[in-house]
Design an enzyme around this catalytic site. Sequence first.
Site, PDB file in Angstrom:
ATOM      1  N   GLU A 131      47.961  49.655  45.422  1.00  0.00           N
ATOM      2  CA  GLU A 131      47.188  50.676  44.724  1.00  0.00           C
ATOM      3  C   GLU A 131      47.684  52.088  45.017  1.00  0.00           C
ATOM      4  O   GLU A 131      47.703  52.939  44.120  1.00  0.00           O
ATOM      5  CB  GLU A 131      45.696  50.553  45.058  1.00  0.00           C
ATOM      6  CG  GLU A 131      44.994  49.401  44.354  1.00  0.00           C
ATOM      7  CD  GLU A 131      45.320  48.035  44.940  1.00  0.00           C
ATOM      8  OE1 GLU A 131      45.895  47.979  46.049  1.00  0.00           O
ATOM      9  OE2 GLU A 131      45.007  47.024  44.290  1.00  0.00           O
ATOM     10  N   HIS A 202      33.759  42.791  44.318  1.00  0.00           N
ATOM     11  CA  HIS A 202      33.946  42.742  42.860  1.00  0.00           C
ATOM     12  C   HIS A 202      32.701  43.285  42.176  1.00  0.00           C
ATOM     13  O   HIS A 202      32.358  42.878  41.083  1.00  0.00           O
ATOM     14  CB  HIS A 202      34.235  41.317  42.395  1.00  0.00           C
ATOM     15  CG  HIS A 202      35.465  40.726  43.010  1.00  0.00           C
ATOM     16  ND1 HIS A 202      35.462  40.119  44.243  1.00  0.00           N
ATOM     17  CD2 HIS A 202      36.742  40.680  42.568  1.00  0.00           C
ATOM     18  CE1 HIS A 202      36.688  39.706  44.537  1.00  0.00           C
ATOM     19  NE2 HIS A 202      37.485  40.032  43.545  1.00  0.00           N
TER      20      HIS A 202
END
Lengths: 401, 443
Positions: A131, A202
């Site tokens: 990322e 999530h």
Amino acid sequence: MKVPRLILTARPSPAALLCRASSVVSRRFYSSHPPNARLNLPIDYTSTPILAHHAQTALGNPELPDEVRNGPTQRMNLFQAINDALSTALSEDERVMIFGEDVAFGGVFRCTMKLAETFGSDRVFNTPLCEQGIMGFAIGVAAEGMRPVAEIQFADYVYPAFDQLVNEAAKFRYRDGSCGRSVGGLTVRMPCGGVGHGALYHSQSPEALFTHIPGLRVVMPRSPIQAKGLLLSAIRSNDPVVFMEPKILYRAAVEQVPVGPYVLPLSKAEIMRSGKDVTIVSYGQPLYNCWAAIEKAEKDLGITVELIDLRTVYPWDKETVFTSVQKTGRCIVVHESMVNAGIGAEVAASIQEDEKTFIRMEAPVQRVAGWSTHTGLMYERFNMPDVARIYDSIKKAVTEY
Amino acid sequence: MRRAFSRIPAAQPRSLLPRRFSSSLSQRPNSQHVSFPGAVKSDFTNSLQFVHPAKIAALPTYRTIDQEGVAVDADFVPDLTDAEVEKLYRDMLFTSLMDLTMFDAQRQGRVSFYMVSAGEEAVCVGSASALKQEDVVFCQYREQGVFKQRGFTTKEFMSQLFANKNDPGKGRNMPVHYGSKKLNIHSISSPLATQLPQASGAAYALKMQRRQNPSLPPRVVAAYFGEGAASEGDFHAALNIAATRGCPVIFICRNNGYAISTPTLEQYRGDGIASRGIGYGIDTIRVDGNDFWAVRAATLRAREIALQDGGKPVLIEAMTYRVSHHSTSDDSFAYRAKVEVEDWKRRDNPIGRLRKWMENKGIWSEEKEQQARLAIKREILVAFKEAEREKKPEIRQMFEDVYEEMTPDLIAQMQKLREIIDKYPEEYDVAEFDGGKSSLEKR
């Protein structure tokens, strides 16, 4: 929420996708509702008036340009609307490019489907799984005048890129001064929010972390029409934008979306329904819960509630909120992410700080938000701002003060 | 980051997991090498042996001239005219003399901070001289020589250091955080290594721009960093993504032995930074960073390589020694012996080595040296005094450029600041700022 890879392998027709979408909520594996519930019923996305189920509702939006309002619409869910916006952006500006983890085959949520095939693997491509690299790379691409749309697979995984976003993207224009370079072409997309069974990593909605950073714009759409218009705005914007997509709506929220390209304004809230007794300020998926709670409360209590969608959570539209609260004297802020130092804290503090609004207050500002804990797998239904909690706040606002 | 999401519904049958479309490899019977998708060219071995890094010889260090300025690379031919070499030597001398002046100025409290680049002048000037002006550069902070070589003026250096109204950074950045749009050098930021993946992205942008408009000249990006910064995750991110996306970027590592107080033995245990480039599949070289000609030759070649095959990254590790303290906030004798530093200063430094080469060639002399030093010192002092006298930027500049346009909040906050200064005039000194408090008006 079904795992997108399941959909991919099954390769269903678009019709089947929609069918699956409408069944998502009622068939949720980990969350269901008690048999006698009156408030906490599953959201029926096929009938909610928040979504434009008919072309004429969709085209009635006064924010749309005339040529779009006179054009056709197409039934799309949220991921298809995102895909449509990305496709539009890629075709209208060759500086636009899209990258992230697994975007080339269409993305784990199908948002980038067919884009690599159509626009070439130079402009739509996979990156290594990193990322901070995705974000740093995107900043470099934008610094040289291109308009990258970077994807972080889940908002829960944006933290490794935090340094690049906070210290680099947000400050790039400021520190470059009269050299005049910026990374305004940068848009960062990330799925966010609860999905019924996403547990710790999530489910997160880290928008409040970004609203503490001058230099970034933070946007969260509530529907396919909004997703398309706000995403196109974000991509065309000359400020870096963090674009957060409530993943529970990817397939659940389906509406008629205008086919032509259009933008919706950033940093401008939208009054979704007007009322005179209470103002509710929210954004993203909880707006559906707010709507359901308002309908029950208005019927039960004989009041009217004004519902405001912030759309851009930073820099946010204070004027629209203040004007509404000056009228109603009562305000509730609703969001999924934790109550501590969340958007609610900022809205509430701003209201009490604004003299004209503060003196009109007849009740304390209430915050209906996630508790200050983590999203444990089995507890999500108790953690999210549901219809019962929002209903209770409305009731409290009008009956206890 | 791990993604557990695909496994969440426990009942999901394994057969529904996605098939791998990108590779059709399979392991053939009796094959002598591996055909796993992750490593397709690996031979099988029947002996259980770990690769021991210490048993692999350290990568060699390329040099062209020795400490006496004598050419040791038989193939070495200087590719610059005498005048060009002299100009570059003066650039090195300039940064060295500016360092001395500004270090003292900081000690006298006239600038808030400074960082010298003593010992690393050749890495910067030598590599920059091998780039084209249209190439894009990202720096860490010890690359004054790059700015100087590309044409950053003495006034520009001083305006930034004194954060006056002529500073393009509008007085927002600490000293030594230079930037120049005209010279294609991105503004320096303090967080280490963040510029590295940005350099990969910028290189990809240049590659795409040329693909979209073939009339543009081929361009590369050069990214400078120290060996300490190479320990950051962004270094890993940058090299890996540059390799996988074929980005024309030259990573130039200044391995000067120290990251503030941390010696390289506490920074890494591999063979420096260069050995890592190979692991990422990147063309790599280690050079003697005190040898101007070696750095230049390596960078010239690196630029060619970077533009091959549609673009690819290159890594140069330039070995040097940080002769100076880390910064004006550091006393390096707290962690290393003075005698070690004096040794480097005396026995081998990049300016002295190029000077010897020029003297050997008969194009430089003690007299020229003295004249050059005097002229440069005078030029620096004149610009220093002018920059010090200039007004600071408008106070308004603290609110601008956060966004493309000022937000209603920022305008309101700027007016609040104005009100507080009006109300408590004794508490704020606004006289040294351009326009005083008047710049805080809504425009």
